[in-house]
Design a protein around this motif. Structure first.
Motif, PDB file in Angstrom:
ATOM      1  N   ASP A 201      26.839  46.379  32.155  1.00 36.09           N
ATOM      2  CA  ASP A 201      26.200  45.059  32.101  1.00 36.09           C
ATOM      3  C   ASP A 201      26.902  44.028  32.971  1.00 36.09           C
ATOM      4  OD1 ASP A 201      24.295  45.800  30.058  1.00 36.09           O
ATOM      5  OD2 ASP A 201      25.995  45.844  28.663  1.00 36.09           O
ATOM      6  N   TYR A 202      28.239  44.109  33.014  1.00 33.15           N
ATOM      7  CA  TYR A 202      29.018  43.093  33.732  1.00 33.15           C
ATOM      8  C   TYR A 202      30.150  43.731  34.516  1.00 33.15           C
ATOM      9  CZ  TYR A 202      26.885  39.748  30.476  1.00 33.15           C
ATOM     10  OH  TYR A 202      26.001  38.989  29.755  1.00 33.15           O
ATOM     11  N   ILE A 203      30.568  42.998  35.542  1.00 33.28           N
ATOM     12  CA  ILE A 203      31.739  43.410  36.324  1.00 33.28           C
ATOM     13  C   ILE A 203      32.755  42.271  36.274  1.00 33.28           C
ATOM     14  CG2 ILE A 203      32.532  43.632  38.725  1.00 33.28           C
ATOM     15  CD1 ILE A 203      29.969  45.281  39.219  1.00 33.28           C
ATOM     16  N   VAL A 204      34.023  42.598  36.022  1.00 36.87           N
ATOM     17  CA  VAL A 204      35.072  41.588  36.200  1.00 36.87           C
ATOM     18  C   VAL A 204      36.054  42.134  37.239  1.00 36.87           C
ATOM     19  CG1 VAL A 204      34.966  40.415  33.952  1.00 36.87           C
ATOM     20  CG2 VAL A 204      36.383  42.465  34.198  1.00 36.87           C
ATOM     21  N   ILE A 205      36.502  41.262  38.102  1.00 35.67           N
ATOM     22  CA  ILE A 205      37.419  41.679  39.170  1.00 35.67           C
ATOM     23  C   ILE A 205      38.820  41.211  38.815  1.00 35.67           C
ATOM     24  CG2 ILE A 205      37.959  41.432  41.637  1.00 35.67           C
ATOM     25  CD1 ILE A 205      34.884  41.216  42.041  1.00 35.67           C
ATOM     26  N   ASN A 206      39.747  42.148  38.876  1.00 35.17           N
ATOM     27  CA  ASN A 206      41.122  41.808  38.504  1.00 35.17           C
ATOM     28  C   ASN A 206      41.961  41.479  39.743  1.00 35.17           C
ATOM     29  OD1 ASN A 206      43.566  41.473  37.256  1.00 35.17           O
ATOM     30  ND2 ASN A 206      43.923  43.671  36.953  1.00 35.17           N
TER      31      ASN A 206
ATOM     32  N   HIS B 278      37.365  36.642  28.510  1.00 34.42           N
ATOM     33  CA  HIS B 278      37.222  35.905  27.255  1.00 34.42           C
ATOM     34  C   HIS B 278      35.937  35.067  27.253  1.00 34.42           C
ATOM     35  CE1 HIS B 278      38.422  33.852  23.632  1.00 34.42           C
ATOM     36  NE2 HIS B 278      38.282  32.680  24.228  1.00 34.42           N
ATOM     37  N   THR B 279      35.672  34.374  28.355  1.00 32.47           N
ATOM     38  CA  THR B 279      34.461  33.547  28.461  1.00 32.47           C
ATOM     39  C   THR B 279      33.219  34.415  28.298  1.00 32.47           C
ATOM     40  OG1 THR B 279      35.635  32.165  30.036  1.00 32.47           O
ATOM     41  CG2 THR B 279      33.250  31.921  29.972  1.00 32.47           C
ATOM     42  N   LEU B 280      33.252  35.540  28.972  1.00 28.70           N
ATOM     43  CA  LEU B 280      32.122  36.465  28.931  1.00 28.70           C
ATOM     44  C   LEU B 280      31.885  36.989  27.507  1.00 28.70           C
ATOM     45  CD1 LEU B 280      30.138  38.436  30.221  1.00 28.70           C
ATOM     46  CD2 LEU B 280      32.059  39.710  31.125  1.00 28.70           C
ATOM     47  N   ILE B 281      32.955  37.353  26.835  1.00 27.87           N
ATOM     48  CA  ILE B 281      32.832  37.913  25.489  1.00 27.87           C
ATOM     49  C   ILE B 281      32.375  36.837  24.505  1.00 27.87           C
ATOM     50  CG2 ILE B 281      34.107  38.942  23.579  1.00 27.87           C
ATOM     51  CD1 ILE B 281      35.858  40.359  25.776  1.00 27.87           C
ATOM     52  N   ARG B 282      32.944  35.638  24.623  1.00 31.90           N
ATOM     53  CA  ARG B 282      32.555  34.548  23.717  1.00 31.90           C
ATOM     54  C   ARG B 282      31.080  34.171  23.883  1.00 31.90           C
ATOM     55  NH1 ARG B 282      36.557  32.129  20.450  1.00 31.90           N
ATOM     56  NH2 ARG B 282      37.407  34.102  19.716  1.00 31.90           N
TER      57      ARG B 282
ATOM     58  N   THR C  23      47.096  45.637  31.114  1.00 31.81           N
ATOM     59  CA  THR C  23      47.800  44.358  31.329  1.00 31.81           C
ATOM     60  C   THR C  23      46.879  43.179  31.031  1.00 31.81           C
ATOM     61  OG1 THR C  23      48.658  45.553  33.243  1.00 31.81           O
ATOM     62  CG2 THR C  23      49.419  43.314  32.941  1.00 31.81           C
ATOM     63  N   VAL C  24      45.626  43.289  31.466  1.00 30.33           N
ATOM     64  CA  VAL C  24      44.682  42.193  31.225  1.00 30.33           C
ATOM     65  C   VAL C  24      44.410  42.053  29.721  1.00 30.33           C
ATOM     66  CG1 VAL C  24      42.309  41.403  31.601  1.00 30.33           C
ATOM     67  CG2 VAL C  24      43.630  42.303  33.516  1.00 30.33           C
ATOM     68  N   LEU C  25      44.247  43.181  29.028  1.00 29.56           N
ATOM     69  CA  LEU C  25      43.991  43.112  27.586  1.00 29.56           C
ATOM     70  C   LEU C  25      45.201  42.526  26.853  1.00 29.56           C
ATOM     71  CD1 LEU C  25      42.023  46.387  26.727  1.00 29.56           C
ATOM     72  CD2 LEU C  25      41.160  44.040  26.891  1.00 29.56           C
ATOM     73  N   LYS C  26      46.396  42.879  27.304  1.00 31.11           N
ATOM     74  CA  LYS C  26      47.608  42.350  26.689  1.00 31.11           C
ATOM     75  C   LYS C  26      47.589  40.818  26.809  1.00 31.11           C
ATOM     76  CE  LYS C  26      52.567  43.324  26.652  1.00 31.11           C
ATOM     77  NZ  LYS C  26      53.231  42.150  27.203  1.00 31.11           N
ATOM     78  N   SER C  27      47.281  40.323  27.986  1.00 30.62           N
ATOM     79  CA  SER C  27      47.217  38.882  28.206  1.00 30.62           C
ATOM     80  C   SER C  27      46.131  38.255  27.314  1.00 30.62           C
ATOM     81  CB  SER C  27      46.950  38.605  29.682  1.00 30.62           C
ATOM     82  OG  SER C  27      46.484  37.305  29.885  1.00 30.62           O
ATOM     83  N   LEU C  28      44.998  38.917  27.215  1.00 31.84           N
ATOM     84  CA  LEU C  28      43.883  38.411  26.392  1.00 31.84           C
ATOM     85  C   LEU C  28      44.298  38.298  24.924  1.00 31.84           C
ATOM     86  CD1 LEU C  28      40.769  37.741  26.329  1.00 31.84           C
ATOM     87  CD2 LEU C  28      40.418  40.141  25.791  1.00 31.84           C
ATOM     88  N   PHE C  29      44.912  39.357  24.393  1.00 31.90           N
ATOM     89  CA  PHE C  29      45.260  39.382  22.963  1.00 31.90           C
ATOM     90  C   PHE C  29      46.400  38.421  22.642  1.00 31.90           C
ATOM     91  CE2 PHE C  29      43.714  44.071  22.954  1.00 31.90           C
ATOM     92  CZ  PHE C  29      42.406  43.631  22.902  1.00 31.90           C
ATOM     93  N   GLU C  30      47.274  38.196  23.631  1.00 30.76           N
ATOM     94  CA  GLU C  30      48.415  37.292  23.388  1.00 30.76           C
ATOM     95  C   GLU C  30      47.998  35.827  23.404  1.00 30.76           C
ATOM     96  OE1 GLU C  30      52.076  40.076  25.037  1.00 30.76           O
ATOM     97  OE2 GLU C  30      51.407  38.375  26.252  1.00 30.76           O
ATOM     98  N   THR C  31      46.893  35.550  24.106  1.00 34.52           N
ATOM     99  CA  THR C  31      46.549  34.138  24.286  1.00 34.52           C
ATOM    100  C   THR C  31      45.290  33.721  23.538  1.00 34.52           C
ATOM    101  OG1 THR C  31      45.389  34.737  26.326  1.00 34.52           O
ATOM    102  CG2 THR C  31      47.654  33.971  26.568  1.00 34.52           C
ATOM    103  N   ARG C  32      44.518  34.664  23.035  1.00 40.12           N
ATOM    104  CA  ARG C  32      43.271  34.318  22.354  1.00 40.12           C
ATOM    105  C   ARG C  32      43.152  35.008  21.013  1.00 40.12           C
ATOM    106  NH1 ARG C  32      43.248  33.362  28.037  1.00 40.12           N
ATOM    107  NH2 ARG C  32      41.701  31.763  28.456  1.00 40.12           N
ATOM    108  N   GLU C  33      42.395  34.369  20.106  1.00 38.92           N
ATOM    109  CA  GLU C  33      42.199  34.894  18.752  1.00 38.92           C
ATOM    110  C   GLU C  33      40.845  35.610  18.656  1.00 38.92           C
ATOM    111  OE1 GLU C  33      44.112  33.416  15.684  1.00 38.92           O
ATOM    112  OE2 GLU C  33      45.575  33.367  17.332  1.00 38.92           O
ATOM    113  N   GLY C  34      40.709  36.359  17.582  1.00 35.22           N
ATOM    114  CA  GLY C  34      39.390  36.871  17.238  1.00 35.22           C
ATOM    115  C   GLY C  34      39.066  38.259  17.765  1.00 35.22           C
TER     116      GLY C  34
ATOM    117  N   ALA D 192      40.974  35.353  31.321  1.00 30.70           N
ATOM    118  CA  ALA D 192      40.206  34.144  30.982  1.00 30.70           C
ATOM    119  C   ALA D 192      38.708  34.388  31.201  1.00 30.70           C
ATOM    120  CB  ALA D 192      40.679  32.966  31.830  1.00 30.70           C
ATOM    121  N   ARG D 193      38.387  35.059  32.288  1.00 31.34           N
ATOM    122  CA  ARG D 193      36.985  35.337  32.585  1.00 31.34           C
ATOM    123  C   ARG D 193      36.392  36.305  31.562  1.00 31.34           C
ATOM    124  NH1 ARG D 193      37.166  37.304  37.836  1.00 31.34           N
ATOM    125  NH2 ARG D 193      38.297  35.452  38.424  1.00 31.34           N
TER     126      ARG D 193
END
Ligand code: 5GP
Length: 209
Positions: free
Chosen positions: A163-168, A179-183, A20-31, A176-177
């Motif tokens: 390397d990192y933890i994200v909490i859903n 995306h920031t981390l990846i960018r 679900t999080v990846l779906k939101s990421l791909f729908e709202t961000r490019e690249g 959004a978090r």
């Protein structure tokens, strides 16, 4: 100058909401490019070959291993799962951030092979939330849910190697978090070596004529 994309490995307990999080990421961000894995398990209802997985026979999978067509692979609950190498290479070269959604064993193998890869683990905000989400799916029996919770406990032992933890706690905020981390990986020194090297060469030319 095009910056090479980052290789991002995302893992998380069953039911944490990676999809679900990846779906939101791909729908709202490019690249982004999503790596579709090969597997020997059978398709579940609604799963499409080439979209969710490349569904292959055991013979074909073993041929892919021998032919070094896979960046990594693992055996998970009796089936093979693996990442086709050529797609990942191509997309990284084109500057996309490539996401692999894979389990722990494969993730740690990637880290050994590709030290630049970024390993991210998605956690639920609490145990009760995970339990409720698994229960809420309504597709699993209490016994299966108990097994998955037990497995989560086992998997949690390997999380410190990421390397990192994200909490859903909320899908869009988590996306959004992420995306920031990846960018931010694009600003790493080693992602910008070609630029630095060109600058050094130009400085030399300007200085020495
Ligand atoms: P499922 O059968 O539920 O789709 O996936 C089972 C597990 O295999 C999940 O944890 C999933 O992330 C992982 N997985 C999917 N593709 C790959 C892959 O290419 N390599 C590895 N190592 N694990 C994968």
């Amino acid at each position: 100058m095009k910056t090479r994309g980052s290789l991002i490995v995302l893992s998380g307990f069953a039911g944490v909401g990676k999809g679900t999080v990846l779906k939101s990421l791909f729908e709202t961000r490019e690249g982004y490019a999503y790596s579709v894995s090969a597997t020997t398990r059978s398709p579940r209802p609604g799963e499409v070959d080439g979209v969710h997985y490349f569904f292959v026979t055991k013979d074909r999978f073993e041929e892919m291993i021998r032919g070094e067509e896979l960046l990594e692979y693992a055996n998970y609950v009796g089936n093979y799962y693996g990442t086709p190498r050529s797609y990942v290479e191509e997309k990284l070269e084109e500057g996309f951030d490539v996401i692999l959604e894979i389990e722990v064993q494969g993730a740690l193998n990637i880290k050994k092979k590709v030290p630049d890869a970024v390993l991210i683990y998605m956690l639920p905000p609490g145990a009760k939330v995970l339990y409720d989400r698994l229960k809420g799916r309504g597709t699993e029996t209490d016994e299966v849910i108990a097994k998955r919770m037990k497995r989560a406990m086992e998997e949690a032992k390997r999380v410190p190697e990421y390397d990192y933890i994200v909490i859903n706690e909320d899908v869009d905020r988590c996306a959004a978090r992420l995306h920031t981390l990846i960018r931010a990986q694009r600003l790493r020194t080693r992602s910008n070596m070609p630029f630095l090297e060109k600058l050094q060469a130009d400085l030399k030319e300007v200085t020495e004529g």
